[in-house]
Motif scaffolding. Structure first.
Motif, PDB file in Angstrom:
ATOM      1  N   GLN A 411       0.858  -1.184   0.000  1.00 24.19           N
ATOM      2  CA  GLN A 411       0.000   0.000   0.000  1.00 24.19           C
ATOM      3  C   GLN A 411       0.892   1.230   0.000  1.00 24.19           C
ATOM      4  OE1 GLN A 411      -1.994  -1.437   3.635  1.00 24.19           O
ATOM      5  NE2 GLN A 411      -3.941  -1.049   2.569  1.00 24.19           N
ATOM      6  N   ASP A 412       0.478   2.241  -0.783  1.00 23.54           N
ATOM      7  CA  ASP A 412       1.308   3.425  -0.950  1.00 23.54           C
ATOM      8  C   ASP A 412       0.427   4.675  -0.906  1.00 23.54           C
ATOM      9  OD1 ASP A 412       4.277   4.105  -2.077  1.00 23.54           O
ATOM     10  OD2 ASP A 412       2.822   5.531  -2.867  1.00 23.54           O
ATOM     11  N   VAL A 413       0.916   5.694  -0.217  1.00 24.76           N
ATOM     12  CA  VAL A 413       0.228   6.983  -0.132  1.00 24.76           C
ATOM     13  C   VAL A 413       1.205   8.076  -0.516  1.00 24.76           C
ATOM     14  CG1 VAL A 413      -0.914   8.652   1.386  1.00 24.76           C
ATOM     15  CG2 VAL A 413      -1.325   6.206   1.700  1.00 24.76           C
ATOM     16  N   ARG A 414       0.772   8.973  -1.397  1.00 22.60           N
ATOM     17  CA  ARG A 414       1.596  10.122  -1.797  1.00 22.60           C
ATOM     18  C   ARG A 414       0.763  11.378  -1.621  1.00 22.60           C
ATOM     19  NH1 ARG A 414       5.727  12.719  -1.775  1.00 22.60           N
ATOM     20  NH2 ARG A 414       7.002  13.253  -3.591  1.00 22.60           N
ATOM     21  N   SER A 415       1.337  12.368  -0.936  1.00 21.16           N
ATOM     22  CA  SER A 415       0.623  13.603  -0.617  1.00 21.16           C
ATOM     23  C   SER A 415       1.594  14.780  -0.762  1.00 21.16           C
ATOM     24  CB  SER A 415       0.071  13.517   0.817  1.00 21.16           C
ATOM     25  OG  SER A 415      -0.525  14.721   1.230  1.00 21.16           O
ATOM     26  N   ASP A 459      -2.590  14.374  -4.442  1.00 20.71           N
ATOM     27  CA  ASP A 459      -2.481  13.129  -3.686  1.00 20.71           C
ATOM     28  C   ASP A 459      -2.755  11.956  -4.611  1.00 20.71           C
ATOM     29  OD1 ASP A 459      -5.200  13.623  -3.920  1.00 20.71           O
ATOM     30  OD2 ASP A 459      -5.698  13.026  -1.883  1.00 20.71           O
ATOM     31  N   ASP A 460      -2.183  10.832  -4.249  1.00 20.08           N
ATOM     32  CA  ASP A 460      -2.325   9.601  -5.030  1.00 20.08           C
ATOM     33  C   ASP A 460      -2.260   8.429  -4.070  1.00 20.08           C
ATOM     34  OD1 ASP A 460      -2.398   7.736  -7.126  1.00 20.08           O
ATOM     35  OD2 ASP A 460      -0.230   7.694  -7.284  1.00 20.08           O
ATOM     36  N   LEU A 461      -3.247   7.551  -4.131  1.00 20.55           N
ATOM     37  CA  LEU A 461      -3.274   6.336  -3.332  1.00 20.55           C
ATOM     38  C   LEU A 461      -3.195   5.146  -4.276  1.00 20.55           C
ATOM     39  CD1 LEU A 461      -6.289   7.173  -0.949  1.00 20.55           C
ATOM     40  CD2 LEU A 461      -3.898   7.863  -0.723  1.00 20.55           C
ATOM     41  N   ASN A 462      -2.430   4.137  -3.909  1.00 22.85           N
ATOM     42  CA  ASN A 462      -2.417   2.919  -4.718  1.00 22.85           C
ATOM     43  C   ASN A 462      -2.106   1.720  -3.839  1.00 22.85           C
ATOM     44  OD1 ASN A 462       0.624   2.334  -4.935  1.00 22.85           O
ATOM     45  ND2 ASN A 462       0.512   4.446  -5.683  1.00 22.85           N
ATOM     46  N   TYR A 504      -3.255  10.787  -9.739  1.00 24.46           N
ATOM     47  CA  TYR A 504      -3.057  12.013  -8.968  1.00 24.46           C
ATOM     48  C   TYR A 504      -4.298  12.906  -9.057  1.00 24.46           C
ATOM     49  CZ  TYR A 504       1.786  11.434  -7.593  1.00 24.46           C
ATOM     50  OH  TYR A 504       2.936  11.000  -6.987  1.00 24.46           O
ATOM     51  N   ARG A 505      -4.799  13.274  -7.877  1.00 23.91           N
ATOM     52  CA  ARG A 505      -5.891  14.249  -7.793  1.00 23.91           C
ATOM     53  C   ARG A 505      -5.280  15.629  -7.602  1.00 23.91           C
ATOM     54  NH1 ARG A 505     -10.053  14.252  -2.758  1.00 23.91           N
ATOM     55  NH2 ARG A 505      -8.055  14.109  -1.673  1.00 23.91           N
ATOM     56  N   TYR A 506      -5.731  16.584  -8.388  1.00 24.40           N
ATOM     57  CA  TYR A 506      -5.202  17.951  -8.303  1.00 24.40           C
ATOM     58  C   TYR A 506      -6.259  18.870  -7.703  1.00 24.40           C
ATOM     59  CZ  TYR A 506      -3.508  22.567  -9.675  1.00 24.40           C
ATOM     60  OH  TYR A 506      -3.084  23.872  -9.663  1.00 24.40           O
ATOM     61  N   VAL A 507      -5.848  19.643  -6.718  1.00 29.33           N
ATOM     62  CA  VAL A 507      -6.705  20.665  -6.131  1.00 29.33           C
ATOM     63  C   VAL A 507      -5.932  21.977  -6.171  1.00 29.33           C
ATOM     64  CG1 VAL A 507      -7.981  21.439  -4.100  1.00 29.33           C
ATOM     65  CG2 VAL A 507      -7.839  18.992  -4.631  1.00 29.33           C
ATOM     66  N   GLY A 508      -6.409  22.934  -6.981  1.00 31.03           N
ATOM     67  CA  GLY A 508      -5.775  24.245  -7.033  1.00 31.03           C
ATOM     68  C   GLY A 508      -6.224  25.098  -5.873  1.00 31.03           C
ATOM     69  N   LEU A 509      -5.301  25.823  -5.279  1.00 31.20           N
ATOM     70  CA  LEU A 509      -5.601  26.683  -4.132  1.00 31.20           C
ATOM     71  C   LEU A 509      -5.464  28.128  -4.569  1.00 31.20           C
ATOM     72  CD1 LEU A 509      -3.523  24.705  -1.472  1.00 31.20           C
ATOM     73  CD2 LEU A 509      -5.946  24.419  -2.053  1.00 31.20           C
ATOM     74  N   ALA A 510      -6.567  28.904  -4.526  1.00 29.57           N
ATOM     75  CA  ALA A 510      -6.566  30.288  -5.004  1.00 29.57           C
ATOM     76  C   ALA A 510      -5.636  31.166  -4.184  1.00 29.57           C
ATOM     77  CB  ALA A 510      -7.984  30.856  -4.990  1.00 29.57           C
ATOM     78  N   ALA A 559      -8.562  10.710  -1.897  1.00 29.07           N
ATOM     79  CA  ALA A 559      -8.689  10.460  -3.330  1.00 29.07           C
ATOM     80  C   ALA A 559      -9.510   9.194  -3.555  1.00 29.07           C
ATOM     81  CB  ALA A 559      -7.307  10.326  -3.961  1.00 29.07           C
ATOM     82  N   THR A 560     -10.249   9.148  -4.656  1.00 27.36           N
ATOM     83  CA  THR A 560     -11.212   8.074  -4.906  1.00 27.36           C
ATOM     84  C   THR A 560     -10.677   7.066  -5.906  1.00 27.36           C
ATOM     85  OG1 THR A 560     -13.032   9.629  -4.517  1.00 27.36           O
ATOM     86  CG2 THR A 560     -13.561   7.570  -5.654  1.00 27.36           C
ATOM     87  N   TYR A 561     -10.836   5.786  -5.565  1.00 30.43           N
ATOM     88  CA  TYR A 561     -10.515   4.723  -6.516  1.00 30.43           C
ATOM     89  C   TYR A 561     -11.659   4.584  -7.516  1.00 30.43           C
ATOM     90  CZ  TYR A 561      -6.615   3.079  -3.638  1.00 30.43           C
ATOM     91  OH  TYR A 561      -5.439   2.981  -2.943  1.00 30.43           O
TER      92      TYR A 561
END
Length: 923
Positions: A411-415, A459-462, A504-510, A559-561
Motif C-alpha cells: 500500500q502506498d500513499v503520496r501527498s 495526492d495519489d493512493l495505490n 493524482y488528484r489535483y486541487v488548485g488553491l486560489a 482520493a477516490t478509486y
C-alpha cells in the motif's frame, strides 16, 4: 568544512583506536590456531583427533569458499557461520562485497543489485519464488523481484549468487539468481538460542533507532521419528535524512527567426539578446532547488519451520516466512524557477559559460519561488508458505516434492502541498563547483507569506496484491561410472498481480495555505553548502498525517478509486528439464560437469485503462478535479522457450580447477512493465509551465533472450585462501530499456499540455562482456598478533553497449542502466583471539541512471564515480557473548549526477553517516 573535518578526525581516531585494541587484545589472548591445510586445498574437514573449532569471520569465509569450490556451476556465497552475523545488516550491502555485483542505494541504504552489469536478477528464498508486490511507490525496484532492503539480514543463514544458469535452476533472469537461505532446526545438533540487541545513530538526521533479533531451535527423538522446530524473528528501525541540491533541466535557446523576421520563440530570443549571445549556442538551466528528505524504515521478519524425519529415507520440512516492511519519507523541497516560460537573465549581470555554451553562473530576474512539503508511505508484506518432502527409497534414487504459496501486499500513499511564488524574485546561481551554490531574494522576503500568492495539492493512493502458487517435482537417479546421475523435474507456477491507483488528484488553491512554518536550513549538507539559510513551507507536522493535511486544506475526503484505476496481470509457466551429471576422473586431467535442457511455456495476460482526468475552473478562478474518461486495453500472449546449458570443470591439480559454461536463458518483462494502464491529470494554472510526467507499461514487450559464455580459473591454496579469475560474455536479444516520449494532450477546456511519458521498449540487441578477479587470504605466516590479518579484494570490469532512445543530440550509444564499467572492493580483516574487525571500501565508476531522464532533453542521466567506506569491530567477551561496533559511510560520500554532459549537473546528494552498537548472546 570545519564540522566535516572534525568528524572525519574523530572517525580516524576511532578506527586507529580499534586497530590498536585489536592488536593488543590479540597479543594477550589465547591464539586461535589455524588447522593445517589438507591435500585437497582445505575443502575437507580435519580428522576428529585434530579437529579445530573455527568460528567468526574465518569460519564464514571457509564455508563460502567451500560452496564456491564444490558447486557444479559458477556460484559465489556469503555465509553467516555465526547466527545473525552477515557482514552487513542490509542484504544488498552484503552482496556488494561479491565480485561482479554492484548495488544501487536509496536514502543511504542498498536497495537493489546488478550482477555483471544487468538488473534482470532473480530473487529466491530457499530456491523458491519471493517477491514484493509491485506498486508505484519507493523501494520496489526492480519490479517483480523481492525488494532487498525490506528483509532484515538476521533471518538468513547465507546468500548464494548463481552467475550462470543450469537446467535445474528456475528460469527468468539474465544476470544471475540470488538465493536467500534461512536456517532450519536440523542445521543444529540440539537446542540453540541466540539473541541480539542494538542501536544505531544517524548523524545527519540526528536520531538513534533500535534493533533486536531472536532465534530459538530444538530437535527431539520421538516415537514417530525425529522432529525439529525453529522460530526466528528480527525487528529493525532505521532513520535517515538525505540532502539534495538540484539543477533544473537544461534547454538550448532557440534564436531562429520566422520568414517575417520575428522570433520563433520570443522568450528564448529575449534571453539570448539580454546575454548578447544571439549568434552563439547558449544553454540555460531552468532554475535550481534543494530537497531535504526525512524518513524512517521499520522491518519485522518472522521465520518458523518444522522438520520431521519419520524414517531414515523420508524428511519433511514445512516453513512460514513473513516479512513486514514500513517505509516513510517526508520532505521539504524549495525551488527557484522562471515565472514565465524561460529564465530571464538580469541585464548587465556577469555570466560565465562553458566552451559548449552551457551556463555556469549568472543572475536571473522574475523568479518564482516554489516550496513543496510532501509525504510518502509504503507498507509491504510478503508471506511465504512452503512444504517440502524428500524421499530416498533407495541409495540411488531421490525424489523431492515441493509446494509453495506466496501472498504479497503493498500500500502506498503520496501527498504533496505546494506554495507558488508571485514571480518577483532574483536568483544568483553558480554550478562551477562540485557542490552547486545559489541564493534567492524577493522584495517581500523569502520567509514572508506575501512571497506566495497561490498553491496546489496533489495526492495519489495505490495498492497492489500479488499471489503465486507453485509446485515442482524432481527426481535424481545415481549411477556408477562416467555417468554419475540423471536429474529430471517439472514445475508449474501461477502468479497474478492486481494494481489499483487513484491517479493524482489535483486541487488548485486560489491563495497560499496559512498553516506554514519557517524552516532553518543552516545544517544542510552538514553546513557545507552555500544555499538559502531558511525558507517558508507548509507545516511538516501537518503533512505527516494524510488526514490532517486534508482537514487543514478543507478537502472533505481522500482520493477516490475508480474501476478504471485497477489493472490486472497474470502469468502461468509450465517448465520441465532433464540434466545429466558426469565425472571422468580417469583422464589425465579429471573432468566433471553437467549438461541439460529446460523447456518453458509462458502464458501472460494483462488488462488496464488509459485514464484522463480534466479540471474544472470555478468563477473565482479556483480549480478542482473534474470528470475522468477511460478506455480499456486488454492483451494476452504465450510463447515457448528451449534453454540448453553446459557446465564443465577440469581439475588441473588438487587446488587448481578450470570451469567453462555455456547456456541460454530468458528474462520475462515484469508484470508491472506489462501493465498497460496510463493515468494523466490536467495540470492546474500554477503548474502549466512546469514539467509534466507520467509512467505506463507496454503490454507488447517481448521476453529478453541471452546466450551466455563463462570461463573461470580457481586456485584454492588454503582453507580460507583463494585466487579466482572469471570471464563472461552475454549476447542479449530484445533488451528492455526505459524510454521517454513526448505526448501532447488536449483537455476538455481547450488546455493543451505536453507530457513526458516514461515507458519501456525492446531496444535492439545488447552485449555484455567482462571479467572478475577475486582474492582472499589470512596471513597466518606472519608472526604473533599479526597472524590475524587477512584481506578480501575483488575487481570487476564490465563493458556493455546498447542504443540510447535518443535520436538526436550529443549522446547516441550508452551502457546498460545501472552498470559501472569498473568496480572494486577491498576489505581488510583482523580475526584473532577475542577480536574480529573489518574495514571495507567499495568503489564504482560512472554509470547510467536512466537512458532518458525527465526534462533532460532526451539525454541520459549519469551518476559520477564514488566510493564508500564501512567498518566494524567485534569483541568476543566470552564464547557466548559479543559486542560489536559498526560504522557506515564513514567518509561522508557525496554522490552526483548529470544530464548527459558533465557541464549539465543534475543532483548532488549526501546521506547520514551511521554508528551502531550491537550486543549478542548465543547458547
Amino acid at each position: 568544512m570545519t564540522s566535516l573535518n572534525a568528524w572525519n578526525l574523530r572517525a580516524s581516531r576511532l578506527l586507529l583506536g580499534c586497530s590498536a585494541l585489536a592488536v593488543f587484545a590479540a597479543g594477550n589472548a589465547n591464539a586461535q590456531t589455524a588447522a593445517p591445510a589438507s591435500t585437497d586445498g582445505g575443502a575437507s574437514a580435519a580428522t576428529p583427533a585434530d579437529a579445530i573449532v573455527v568460528t567468526g569471520v574465518r569460519a564464514s569465509l571457509q564455508s563460502a569458499q567451500n560452496i564456491k569450490r564444490n558447486s557444479s556451476q559458477i556460484v559465489d556465497s556469503i555465509v553467516a557461520e555465526d547466527i545473525g552475523k552477515l557482514p552487513d545488516r542490509n542484504i544488498a550491502e552484503s552482496l556488494q562485497r561479491i565480485s561482479g555485483i554492484q548495488i544501487q542505494r536509496q536514502y543511504g541504504e542498498g536497495s537493489s543489485v546488478q550482477i555483471r552489469g544487468l538488473t534482470q536478477v532473480r530473487t529466491e528464498l530457499n530456491g523458491r519464488d519471493i517477491f514484493t508486490a509491485s506498486a508505484a511507490g519507493e523501494g520496489t525496484s526492480p519490479a517483480g523481484t523481492f525488494s532487498l532492503e525490506d528483509m532484515p539480514s538476521e533471518l538468513l543463514a547465507g546468500i548464494d549468487v548463481y552467475k550462470n544458469p543450469s537446467s535445474d535452476l528456475i528460469e527468468d533472469q539474465l544476470s544471475g539468481t540470488i538465493n536467500l537461505r534461512t536456517r532450519k532446526p536440523f542445521d543444529f545438533n540440539g537446542f540453540k538460542i541466540a539473541a541480539s540487541v542494538g542501536n544505531t545513530y544517524y548523524d545527519l538526521v540526528k536520531k538513534s533507532k533500535p534493533s533486536a533479533s531472536l532465534l530459538v531451535s530444538d530437535r527431539w527423538d520421538t516415537g514417530i521419528g525425529e522432529i525439529g522446530v525453529l522460530v526466528s524473528a528480527s525487528y529493525q528501525r532505521t532513520a535517515f535524512r538525505q540532502d539534495t541540491i538540484s539543477t533544473e533541466p537544461f534547454n538550448t535557446l532557440d534564436t531562429s527567426l520566422k520568414s517575417d523576421g520575428t522570433p520563433n520563440n520570443p522568450a528564448d530570443y529575449a534571453a539570448a539578446s539580454t546575454l548578447g549571445r544571439l549568434d552563439q549556442t547558449t544553454t540555460l538551466a531552468h532554475g535550481t532547488g534543494i530537497g531535504e528528505v526525512y524518513g524512517d524504515r521499520r522491518r519485522f521478519g518472522l521465520d518458523a519451520s518444522v522438520q520431521w524425519k519419520p524414517t531414515d529415507t523420508l524428511e519433511l520440512t514445512g516453513e512460514v516466512f513473513r516479512n513486514d516492511y514500513k517505509f516513510r519519507f517526508d520532505d521539504y523541497s524549495y525551488f527557484a524557477e522562471p515565472a514565465g516560460a524561460q529564465m530571464s537573465p538580469e541585464p548587465g549581470a556577469a555570466f560565465t559559460f562553458a566552451p559548449n555554451g552551457d551556463v555556469i553562473s549568472g543572475t536571473y530576474n522574475n523568479i518564482a519561488l516554489a516550496a513543496n512539503t510532501s509525504l510518502e508511505t509504503r507498507h509491504s508484506r510478503t508471506t511465504d508458505y512452503s512444504l517440502n518432502a524428500k524421499w530416498k527409497p533407495t541409495d540411488r534414487l531421490t525424489i523431492t516434492a515441493d509446494g509453495q504459496y506466496v501472498d504479497a501486499k503493498t500500500q502506498d500513499v503520496r501527498s504533496i502541498i505546494g506554495l507558488n511564488g508571485v514571480g518577483d524574485g532574483t536568483l544568483v546561481q553558480d554550478i562551477s563547483g562540485s557542490t552547486p551554490a545559489f541564493s534567492i531574494t524577493t522584495p517581500e522576503g523569502v520567509t514572508n507569506p506575501a512571497s506566495y500568492n497561490a498553491g496546489f495539492y496533489l495526492d495519489d493512493l495505490n495498492h497492489a496484491r500479488a499471489k503465486d502458487k507453485a509446485v515442482r517435482l524432481d527426481a535424481e537417479y545415481k549411477f556408477d561410472g562416467l555417468l554419475q546421475s540423471i536429474k529430471a523435474g517439472f514445475r508449474y507456477a501461477d502468479r497474478s498481480n492486481v494494481f489499483s491507483d487513484t491517479g493524482y488528484r489535483y486541487v488548485g488553491l486560489a491563495t497560499a495555505p496559512t498553516d506554514t512554518e519557517v524552516v532553518d536550513l543552516g545544517d544542510f549538507f552538514h553546513g557545507d553548502a552555500s544555499i538559502p539559510s531558511e525558507g517558508l513551507f507548509f507545516s511538516r507536522n501537518t503533512t505527516l498525517s494524510y488526514s490532517d493535511t486534508l482537514a487543514s486544506l478543507g478537502i472533505s475526503s481522500p482520493a477516490t478509486y475508480l474501476p478504471s484505476g485497477t489493472s490486472t496481470q497474470s502469468q502461468k509457466t509450465y517448465a520441465g528439464y532433464v540434466a545429466a551429471f558426469f565425472k571422468a576422473d580417469q583422464l589425465p586431467v579429471p573432468i566433471d560437469g553437467n549438461v541439460g535442457v529446460r523447456f518453458v511455456r509462458t502464458q501472460q495476460a494483462v488488462t488496464g485503462y488509459y485514464q484522463q482526468t480534466d479540471l474544472i475552473t470555478a468563477s473565482d478562478g479556483s480549480q478542482s478535479t473534474g470528470a475522468t474518461t477511460s478506455s480499456l486495453v486488454d492483451f494476452a500472449n504465450s510463447y515457448n522457450s528451449w534453454l540448453p546449458s553446459l557446465n564443465l570443470r577440469a581439475h588441473l591439480t588438487d587446488k587448481l580447477q578450470l570451469r567453462f559454461a555455456a547456456s541460454k536463458n530468458i528474462s520475462r518483462p515484469s508484470l508491472s512493465q506489462l501493465n498497460p494502464a496510463l493515468t494523466i491529470t490536467e495540470p492546474g494554472k500554477a503548474q502549466i509551465n512546469q514539467e509534466h510526467d507520467t509512467t505506463g507499461g507496454n503490454p507488447y514487450l517481448k521476453p529478453m533472450k541471452s546466450t551466455n559464455l563463462d570461463v573461470s580459473a580457481e586456485w584454492y591454496f588454503s582453507r580460507t585462501g583463494s585466487l579466482t579469475a572469471a570471464g563472461f560474455y552475454k549476447d542479449i536479444k530484445n533488451y528492455i530499456q526505459t524510454g521517454i516520449s513526448a505526448r501532447d494532450v488536449t483537455f476538455s477546456d481547450g488546455v493543451t499540455a505536453t507530457y513526458n511519458v516514461t515507458s519501456y521498449s525492446n531496444a535492439a540487441d545488447a552485449k555484455v562482456k567482462g571479467f572478475e578477479l577475486s582474492y582472499q587470504q589470512f596471513f597466518d605466516f606472519l608472526p604473533g598478533a599479526l597472524k590475524g590479518l587477512g584481506l578480501q579484494a575483488n575487481f570487476t570490469y564490465v563493458d556493455s553497449k546498447a542504443p540510447s532512445p535518443a535520436t538526436e543530440g550529443p549522446v547516441h550509444d550508452v551502457s546498460l542502466e545501472g552498470l559501472s564499467k569498473y568496480n572494486y572492493n577491498i576489505v581488510g580483516i583482523y580475526e584473532r583471539g577475542k577480536i574480529s574487525a573489518r574495514l571495507a571500501y567499495n568503489w564504482r565508476s560512472q554509470f547510467l541512471v536512466t537512458t532518458s531522464g525527465n526534462g533532460s532533453g532526451n539525454l541520459p542521466v549519469f551518476e559520477k564515480p564514488f566510493g564508500q567506506m564501512d567498518a566494524s569491530i567485534t569483541f568476543n567477551v566470552t564464547p557466548h557473548f559479543a559486542l560489536t561496533l559498526n560504522g557506515v559511510n564513514l567518509l561522508n560520500t557525496m554522490t552526483s549526477t548529470y544530464y548527459g554532459i558533465k557541464t549539465r549537473p543534475r543532483d548532488a546528494i549526501v546521506n547520514d553517516r551511521q554508528i551502531s552498537g550491537v550486543a549478542k548472546i548465543t547458547f
